[in-house]
Design an enzyme around this catalytic site. Structure first.
Site, mmCIF file in Angstrom:
data_model
loop_
_atom_site.group_PDB
_atom_site.id
_atom_site.type_symbol
_atom_site.label_atom_id
_atom_site.label_comp_id
_atom_site.label_asym_id
_atom_site.label_seq_id
_atom_site.Cartn_x
_atom_site.Cartn_y
_atom_site.Cartn_z
ATOM 1 C CE LYS A 194 -1.088 2.442 2.945
ATOM 2 N NZ LYS A 194 -0.611 3.788 3.423
ATOM 3 C CB THR B 249 7.617 1.067 0.217
ATOM 4 O OG1 THR B 249 6.674 2.077 -0.146
ATOM 5 C CG2 THR B 249 6.854 -0.243 0.331
#
Lengths: 409, 409
Positions: free
Chosen positions: A182, A193
């Site tokens: 996501k 991330t």
């Protein structure tokens, strides 16, 4: 609207033997919103993680780092949206630990075998009690086929869920890799991330799993930018359950390692690129290829200078071939001995700049034709070495401002 | 609209003995637009300059650096808007040199006594012939009272002209300092800004003039950001004509040096702040004070991380006290041993974060009251040393995107 992402096909997401997923609604921000995701991992699996380098890293990030560094056998992941549990001090640590402890009781494991993850607003207190209350429902939902549902339940400002599967032959066995991620804003990962999870049933040693994760992170999540803001909660987890039946991979120079690494990288890059395609307000997907550098790092620095430049990004939003802005970004990328007279810049295949200036044969309509497309490559030759790197970015639109001015993310 | 800039009062701009300015229309982008500005500097003046560190620095920047390094007595400045003469290779150098040569003939000096400056679009060929044709008209316009006109004629996307004067007593003599600057976008100066000119009639040695310029640049133009893009053409020039009658300043530890430096800094900071107030699309003026750092550089890094964060800037545009975004920016500022538990963050005087988390007594309405203002200070204590720095920034609005998507700057 996201740039060229095919709708998620749940049937294309392959289960990973040894991984079950359950989803529930804790009501963190909205009643009824699926905001809590629980992974159960079979005994004997190996788990590796990389995390944000942001010094204000969230409480769950600190806990994950501690449990992984201590070598505990990880048996569960618990992920919430709606609150990042970052900038929350000692109280935030205690709330995250309470969730680990409650999950451990629910699943019959130890608290230090549970990795917590949070995403959402920073500097607000995490409603741990709500998440703990939702754990039985998440457990009741356990299924090996819930990857698509998990991809949706970890979303925040994301418009589309992001997931990918692939298979590869390792030592005569079919090995499967499935991942979800996501992220849409505050995207400029440094080591990882904003929540990526990739699992495989391959058998692989712990040090090689970590090495593979680091490589995949550097060439996927650590090669993208949306707005240049590095999150407090970036986490990228690679799980290897070892249930595919292949001989354990223990040699980093083996064909098996290379094959698995390529497959993991494929899934990771798909997910990372999907984050950019779904970048807040994005209308264009930009691939920046930098080659001929003296090092990988300097190639990446050039790619990131271009990829995060507001002037470049607004020009791409306008489909305006205002390409001098690309040169300016290359020039401030931090390579102090860069000889700009040797650089070549192409927009797709169109040679724009050479010998320190504009290509005499370049015509504005050539640049315009490329800029009108939704997927554009900026190809740069530094002509000073043998290294290369690729960075993926998106444009900067009115909607980026709208999303971030109107949404308390 | 620019944030709190009083309209320019031409009468408040004091002439500098030894400096004349003439303005003309060369028709570089638009017929009739005043786009060419000529400074004539009396013999015996001293001139110092600092320039962009962008490796794609413009042809005029390279020429200025060469002439100043060679120690030539500078007698003229010639400035054009509408074209940056950057990314123009050997041809761009020849065109800039042609302008210097023509100016030298016009004024009866040598070509290497003329400093050229350009600002505007990158990667397009400079119409040197048009500028050369306009030189006689500029010369005919020479006046010591043209500072306000010059502040207007060097503008590009600027909405308002930027100029300031002050006076200070040096050794019993009244010394005057007057400066102008332009800039609104591609503002993240590195060593200097997008065209700043400050002149004084003080007498000061060349090495001290350069030292004073460097200090003033670091604490004014090198402390601002609008969009994080470092220009190819940043130039900041300090002229000392020596006609005030003071004894030449030759001691960096003297009271005279300190007094002149303070006055030069005052004018430079006014101009630098005016660039931020007139930043593309700006609606808020943000002062970021960072203190208690282990070094000046780390304080500035924290200030810049906050000042260039799109997420922080869009939150300020929305007057949304989404202050976790400030913590996230502090966290990725690059201080690897930063202990976030020691940091204090205030919005004006309101204590927002302490002990690594939210101040328990902080109430959203307190933050909202500050965010509703047009001038806001973010005050940060790192509590790890004695150094401090200030960075000035603005918010990020729909109009920034509009200006840069619709204007070929």
């Amino acid at each position: 609207m996201p740039v060229n992402i095919a709708p998620l096909d749940p049937a294309a997401l392959l289960p990973i033997a040894g991984v079950e997923i359950g989803i529930a609604s804790a009501g963190i921000k909205k009643v009824g919103r699926k905001d809590t995701t629980l992974f159960r991992i079979a005994p004997g699996a190996r788990v590796a993680g990389v995390f944000t380098l942001n010094r204000f890293c969230a409480a769950p990030v600190r806990i994950c780092q501690g449990y992984l560094a201590a070598g505990h056998e990880i048996r569960a992941l618990v992920i919430n949206t709606g609150n990042a549990n970052a900038g929350t001090g000692v109280d935030g640590m205690q709330r995250a630990q309470a969730i680990c402890a409650a999950t451990a009781v629910e699943l019959g494991v130890e608290a230090n075998q549970v990795l917590p993850f949070s995403t959402g607003v920073i500097l607000e207190s995490l409603p741990a009690d709500k998440i703990i209350a939702a754990l039985p429902a998440a457990k009741a939902d356990f299924s090996a086929s819930n990857w698509a549902e998990a991809a949706s339940s970890i979303m925040t400002t994301d418009i589309v869920p992001k997931a990918s599967s692939t298979q590869v032959q390792i030592g005569g066995k079919t090995v499967t890799i499935t991942g979800i991620a996501k992220g849409s804003g505050m995207i400029h990962p440094n080591m990882a991330t904003m929540l990526g999870y990739v699992a495989t049933d391959a058998a692989i040693s712990q040090p090689l799993l970590q090495q593979m994760l680091k490589y995949a992170a550097d060439h996927s999540f650590n090669s993208i930018t949306v707005d240049g803001d590095t999150s407090t909660n970036d986490s990228f987890i690679l799980i290897a359950t070892g249930q595919a039946g292949n001989d354990e991979i223990v040699d980093a120079n083996s064909a098996d390692f290379a094959a698995l690494q390529a497959a993991v990288l494929q899934v990771s890059q798909f997910l990372a690129q999907a984050i950019v395609r779904d970048g807040e307000g994005a209308t264009k997907f930009i691939t920046i290829n930098v080659e001929g550098g003296a090092s990988y790092d300097e190639c990446k620095a050039v790619g990131y200078a271009i990829g995060r430049s507001p002037l470049v990004k607004t020009a791409f939003f306008a489909s305006d071939p205002n390409l001098g802005r690309i040169l300016a970004a290359i020039g401030y990328a931090g390579i102090n001995d860069l000889d700009v007279d040797n650089i070549e810049v192409r927009l797709d295949d169109v040679l724009v700049a050479i010998n320190g200036g504009r290509n005499p044969d370049y015509r504005e309509e050539q640049g315009q034709a490329v800029m009108n497309k939704a997927e554009i490559a900026i190809n740069i030759k530094l002509n000073r070495g043998e290294h290369k790197a690729t960075v993926w970015s998106c444009d900067f639109s009115y909607d980026y401002v709208k999303i971030n001015a109107e949404y308390r993310s």
